[in-house]
Write a protein that holds these residues in place. Structure first.
Motif, PDB file in Angstrom:
ATOM      1  N   VAL A 191      25.492  72.427   3.652  1.00  0.00           N
ATOM      2  CA  VAL A 191      25.013  71.904   4.885  1.00  0.00           C
ATOM      3  C   VAL A 191      26.553  72.334   6.017  1.00  0.00           C
ATOM      4  CG1 VAL A 191      25.071  69.838   6.319  1.00  0.00           C
ATOM      5  CG2 VAL A 191      23.922  70.211   4.199  1.00  0.00           C
ATOM      6  N   SER A 192      25.735  72.848   7.153  1.00  0.00           N
ATOM      7  CA  SER A 192      26.694  73.069   8.192  1.00  0.00           C
ATOM      8  C   SER A 192      26.677  71.870   9.234  1.00  0.00           C
ATOM      9  CB  SER A 192      26.414  74.241   8.892  1.00  0.00           C
ATOM     10  OG  SER A 192      27.146  74.260  10.196  1.00  0.00           O
ATOM     11  N   LEU A 193      27.765  71.420   9.837  1.00  0.00           N
ATOM     12  CA  LEU A 193      27.807  70.265  10.581  1.00  0.00           C
ATOM     13  C   LEU A 193      28.332  71.026  12.172  1.00  0.00           C
ATOM     14  CD1 LEU A 193      28.937  66.976   8.761  1.00  0.00           C
ATOM     15  CD2 LEU A 193      26.616  67.827   9.200  1.00  0.00           C
ATOM     16  N   ASN A 194      28.367  72.065  12.309  1.00  0.00           N
ATOM     17  CA  ASN A 194      29.080  72.603  13.473  1.00  0.00           C
ATOM     18  C   ASN A 194      28.015  74.038  13.839  1.00  0.00           C
ATOM     19  OD1 ASN A 194      30.920  75.183  14.589  1.00  0.00           O
ATOM     20  ND2 ASN A 194      31.488  73.315  15.304  1.00  0.00           N
ATOM     21  N   PRO A 195      27.688  74.210  15.163  1.00  0.00           N
ATOM     22  CA  PRO A 195      27.112  75.271  15.550  1.00  0.00           C
ATOM     23  C   PRO A 195      27.656  76.562  15.287  1.00  0.00           C
ATOM     24  CG  PRO A 195      27.065  73.545  17.396  1.00  0.00           C
ATOM     25  CD  PRO A 195      28.117  73.099  16.335  1.00  0.00           C
ATOM     26  N   CYS A 196      29.067  76.779  15.411  1.00  0.00           N
ATOM     27  CA  CYS A 196      29.580  77.988  15.086  1.00  0.00           C
ATOM     28  C   CYS A 196      29.376  78.433  13.572  1.00  0.00           C
ATOM     29  CB  CYS A 196      31.013  77.940  15.537  1.00  0.00           C
ATOM     30  SG  CYS A 196      31.029  78.005  17.587  1.00  0.00           S
ATOM     31  N   ALA A 228      25.447  83.463   3.557  1.00  0.00           N
ATOM     32  CA  ALA A 228      24.836  82.757   2.482  1.00  0.00           C
ATOM     33  C   ALA A 228      23.501  83.373   2.050  1.00  0.00           C
ATOM     34  CB  ALA A 228      24.743  81.251   2.698  1.00  0.00           C
ATOM     35  N   GLU A 229      23.143  83.367   0.612  1.00  0.00           N
ATOM     36  CA  GLU A 229      21.740  83.510   0.273  1.00  0.00           C
ATOM     37  C   GLU A 229      20.875  82.173   0.785  1.00  0.00           C
ATOM     38  OE1 GLU A 229      21.892  83.823  -3.775  1.00  0.00           O
ATOM     39  OE2 GLU A 229      23.101  85.371  -3.918  1.00  0.00           O
ATOM     40  N   ARG A 230      19.842  82.637   1.372  1.00  0.00           N
ATOM     41  CA  ARG A 230      18.767  81.706   1.933  1.00  0.00           C
ATOM     42  C   ARG A 230      18.880  80.364   1.040  1.00  0.00           C
ATOM     43  NH1 ARG A 230      17.002  77.928   3.350  1.00  0.00           N
ATOM     44  NH2 ARG A 230      15.062  77.318   4.519  1.00  0.00           N
ATOM     45  N   GLY A 231      18.740  80.505  -0.349  1.00  0.00           N
ATOM     46  CA  GLY A 231      18.619  79.309  -1.008  1.00  0.00           C
ATOM     47  C   GLY A 231      19.762  78.470  -0.997  1.00  0.00           C
ATOM     48  N   GLN A 232      21.019  78.939  -0.520  1.00  0.00           N
ATOM     49  CA  GLN A 232      22.147  77.912  -0.761  1.00  0.00           C
ATOM     50  C   GLN A 232      22.272  77.147   0.670  1.00  0.00           C
ATOM     51  OE1 GLN A 232      25.041  81.470  -1.167  1.00  0.00           O
ATOM     52  NE2 GLN A 232      26.017  80.251  -2.244  1.00  0.00           N
ATOM     53  N   ILE A 233      21.272  77.478   1.807  1.00  0.00           N
ATOM     54  CA  ILE A 233      21.416  76.569   2.728  1.00  0.00           C
ATOM     55  C   ILE A 233      20.539  75.351   2.780  1.00  0.00           C
ATOM     56  CG2 ILE A 233      21.059  76.728   5.410  1.00  0.00           C
ATOM     57  CD1 ILE A 233      21.470  79.931   5.352  1.00  0.00           C
ATOM     58  N   ALA A 234      21.200  74.233   2.691  1.00  0.00           N
ATOM     59  CA  ALA A 234      20.559  72.981   2.719  1.00  0.00           C
ATOM     60  C   ALA A 234      20.083  72.466   4.322  1.00  0.00           C
ATOM     61  CB  ALA A 234      21.379  71.986   2.134  1.00  0.00           C
ATOM     62  N   ALA A 235      20.982  72.854   5.038  1.00  0.00           N
ATOM     63  CA  ALA A 235      20.591  72.241   6.588  1.00  0.00           C
ATOM     64  C   ALA A 235      21.726  72.945   7.481  1.00  0.00           C
ATOM     65  CB  ALA A 235      20.598  70.999   6.791  1.00  0.00           C
ATOM     66  N   LEU A 236      21.257  73.353   8.724  1.00  0.00           N
ATOM     67  CA  LEU A 236      21.879  73.333   9.804  1.00  0.00           C
ATOM     68  C   LEU A 236      21.785  72.437  10.783  1.00  0.00           C
ATOM     69  CD1 LEU A 236      20.606  77.069  10.357  1.00  0.00           C
ATOM     70  CD2 LEU A 236      22.670  76.555   9.119  1.00  0.00           C
ATOM     71  N   THR A 237      22.815  72.447  11.942  1.00  0.00           N
ATOM     72  CA  THR A 237      22.669  71.690  12.899  1.00  0.00           C
ATOM     73  C   THR A 237      21.382  71.769  13.770  1.00  0.00           C
ATOM     74  OG1 THR A 237      24.062  72.760  14.662  1.00  0.00           O
ATOM     75  CG2 THR A 237      25.247  71.687  12.987  1.00  0.00           C
ATOM     76  N   HIS A 238      21.100  70.692  14.685  1.00  0.00           N
ATOM     77  CA  HIS A 238      19.963  70.774  15.360  1.00  0.00           C
ATOM     78  C   HIS A 238      20.162  71.801  16.458  1.00  0.00           C
ATOM     79  CE1 HIS A 238      22.508  67.707  17.469  1.00  0.00           C
ATOM     80  NE2 HIS A 238      21.855  68.161  18.586  1.00  0.00           N
ATOM     81  N   TYR A 239      21.431  72.196  16.733  1.00  0.00           N
ATOM     82  CA  TYR A 239      21.768  72.957  17.967  1.00  0.00           C
ATOM     83  C   TYR A 239      21.046  74.559  17.324  1.00  0.00           C
ATOM     84  CZ  TYR A 239      24.931  69.526  19.651  1.00  0.00           C
ATOM     85  OH  TYR A 239      25.325  68.437  20.289  1.00  0.00           O
ATOM     86  N   ALA A 240      20.971  74.678  16.248  1.00  0.00           N
ATOM     87  CA  ALA A 240      20.714  75.896  15.710  1.00  0.00           C
ATOM     88  C   ALA A 240      19.193  76.549  16.234  1.00  0.00           C
ATOM     89  CB  ALA A 240      20.676  76.213  14.243  1.00  0.00           C
ATOM     90  N   ARG A 241      18.627  75.370  16.605  1.00  0.00           N
ATOM     91  CA  ARG A 241      16.984  75.820  17.079  1.00  0.00           C
ATOM     92  C   ARG A 241      16.981  75.630  18.823  1.00  0.00           C
ATOM     93  NH1 ARG A 241      13.076  72.193  13.287  1.00  0.00           N
ATOM     94  NH2 ARG A 241      13.733  73.114  11.174  1.00  0.00           N
ATOM     95  N   PRO A 282      15.959  73.643   7.442  1.00  0.00           N
ATOM     96  CA  PRO A 282      16.257  72.306   7.792  1.00  0.00           C
ATOM     97  C   PRO A 282      17.323  72.174   8.751  1.00  0.00           C
ATOM     98  CG  PRO A 282      15.684  72.570   5.489  1.00  0.00           C
ATOM     99  CD  PRO A 282      15.834  73.882   5.926  1.00  0.00           C
ATOM    100  N   ILE A 283      17.319  71.135   9.528  1.00  0.00           N
ATOM    101  CA  ILE A 283      18.329  70.881  10.537  1.00  0.00           C
ATOM    102  C   ILE A 283      18.626  69.406  10.136  1.00  0.00           C
ATOM    103  CG2 ILE A 283      17.769  72.382  12.030  1.00  0.00           C
ATOM    104  CD1 ILE A 283      16.541  70.367  13.856  1.00  0.00           C
ATOM    105  N   THR A 284      19.718  68.854  10.577  1.00  0.00           N
ATOM    106  CA  THR A 284      20.233  67.555  10.844  1.00  0.00           C
ATOM    107  C   THR A 284      20.948  67.311  12.236  1.00  0.00           C
ATOM    108  OG1 THR A 284      22.395  67.611  10.321  1.00  0.00           O
ATOM    109  CG2 THR A 284      20.925  67.578   8.391  1.00  0.00           C
ATOM    110  N   TYR A 285      20.987  65.851  12.436  1.00  0.00           N
ATOM    111  CA  TYR A 285      21.489  65.642  13.767  1.00  0.00           C
ATOM    112  C   TYR A 285      23.087  64.943  13.477  1.00  0.00           C
ATOM    113  CZ  TYR A 285      17.314  66.210  16.394  1.00  0.00           C
ATOM    114  OH  TYR A 285      16.177  66.918  16.819  1.00  0.00           O
ATOM    115  N   GLU A 286      23.604  65.673  12.239  1.00  0.00           N
ATOM    116  CA  GLU A 286      25.039  65.299  11.800  1.00  0.00           C
ATOM    117  C   GLU A 286      25.294  64.073  11.385  1.00  0.00           C
ATOM    118  OE1 GLU A 286      25.499  67.158  15.465  1.00  0.00           O
ATOM    119  OE2 GLU A 286      24.030  68.380  14.159  1.00  0.00           O
ATOM    120  N   THR A 287      24.199  63.147  11.207  1.00  0.00           N
ATOM    121  CA  THR A 287      24.443  61.800  10.751  1.00  0.00           C
ATOM    122  C   THR A 287      24.695  61.768   9.412  1.00  0.00           C
ATOM    123  OG1 THR A 287      22.127  61.221  10.156  1.00  0.00           O
ATOM    124  CG2 THR A 287      22.846  60.830  12.345  1.00  0.00           C
TER     125      THR A 287
END
Length: 289
Positions: free
Chosen positions: A38-43, A52-65, A80-85
């Motif tokens: 999971v990433s909690l930072n846009p950069c 990463a391989e696609r299967g390794q990415i559980a979520a990016l931040t909402h900024y990614a979209r 998938p994205i999160t709002y970093e909560t």
């Protein structure tokens, strides 16, 4: 961004490490390749996406979209994205969380209490630090080969965007909503120099980052204004400075070229687009001269 301390990624433990990366005990058996990151930072979103391989990415931040903020907007719709909560992150059952000092303190504290593996990164302020960070993330993910491939793409983009030896430098500033600009000592400043520009933000009294008044630009314009683009729809007050009629009145002394805001803050793979945008701007100005 100051990159984290160099550490063997096979020694991750369930603790946030001093010095930037999660550290383990010497001699510990190599950990398996993380499978739910999971990433909690846009950069960091962008680096994770590219190494990463696609299967390794559980979520990016909402900024990614967000097309105004990220170079991943289209591709991120399928991720998938999160709002970093903390609640969102924990529910994803990550085996590694990438975060920065700007990530929400409450989330960082919760992950530490739950002993979820984390890696902390700062914001790179040079190209060298950006390339090092790509390699660091790639090693953590068990993807050094993919990391080197991304580094090679960035280096190739920088070479392609460099002006010919002895070519004149064009005076320029990067000008974003509300007159926000990048000064000396920033990654943006280095990218300007690498692509044939002279960043003259200092002549308006700017340090590393800050705001330059429209009046200052009108009174003493650079050759090139690398301007952000107002947000779609009704512009905010901050956006309106970019479309102020006064800028049109000095069009014979200053050429305006596009520099999207999404290229301003991040290094890593974003530098590929940054280099291309600056090289295009320079060619356009020279062609119009």
């Amino acid at each position: 961004m100051r990159g984290p301390a160099r550490t063997d990624p096979g020694r991750l433990t369930r603790r946030t490490a001093v010095g930037g990366l999660a550290l383990g005990l010497a001699g510990a058996a190599p950990a398996p390749r993380p499978q739910r990151v999971v990433s909690l930072n846009p950069c960091l979103d962008v680096i994770l996406f590219h190494v990463a391989e696609r299967g390794q990415i559980a979520a990016l931040t909402h900024y990614a979209r967000d097309a105004q903020a990220s170079t991943l907007a289209k591709a991120a719709r399928a991720i998938p994205i999160t709002y970093e909560t903390a609640e969102e992150v924990v529910a994803l059952r990550p085996d590694l969380v990438l975060m920065s000092e700007h990530s929400a303190p409450a989330t960082r504290q919760a992950l530490a209490r739950l002993r979820i593996p984390t890696a902390m990164f700062d914001v790179p302020q040079t190209v060298a630090a950006s390339l090092a960070q790509i390699r660091q993330v790639a090693r953590l993910l068990g993807q050094p080969v993919r990391g080197e491939a991304v580094v090679a793409r960035v280096e190739a983009a920088l070479i392609a965007a460099a002006p010919p030896p002895g070519a004149p430098r064009l005076t320029a500033i990067v000008y974003q909503p509300n007159g926000f600009a990048a000064g000396a000592g920033t990654l943006t400043d280095e990218m300007l120099r690498r692509t044939g520009f002279e960043n003259v933000a200092a002549r308006y009294g700017l340090g590393r980052w800050g705001n330059i008044g429209l009046e200052q630009i009108i009174a003493d314009p650079p050759q090139v204004l690398l301007a952000g683009q107002p947000a779609p729809g009704a512009p905010t007050w901050a956006d309106r400075v970019l479309s102020h009629p006064a800028l049109e009145r000095i069009a014979d002394r200053m050429q305006r070229e596009a520099f999207p805001q999404r290229l301003l803050y991040c290094g890593g793979p974003v530098l590929i687009e940054t280099a291309a945008a600056l090289a295009t701007a320079r060619r356009n100005v020279l062609r119009a001269a």
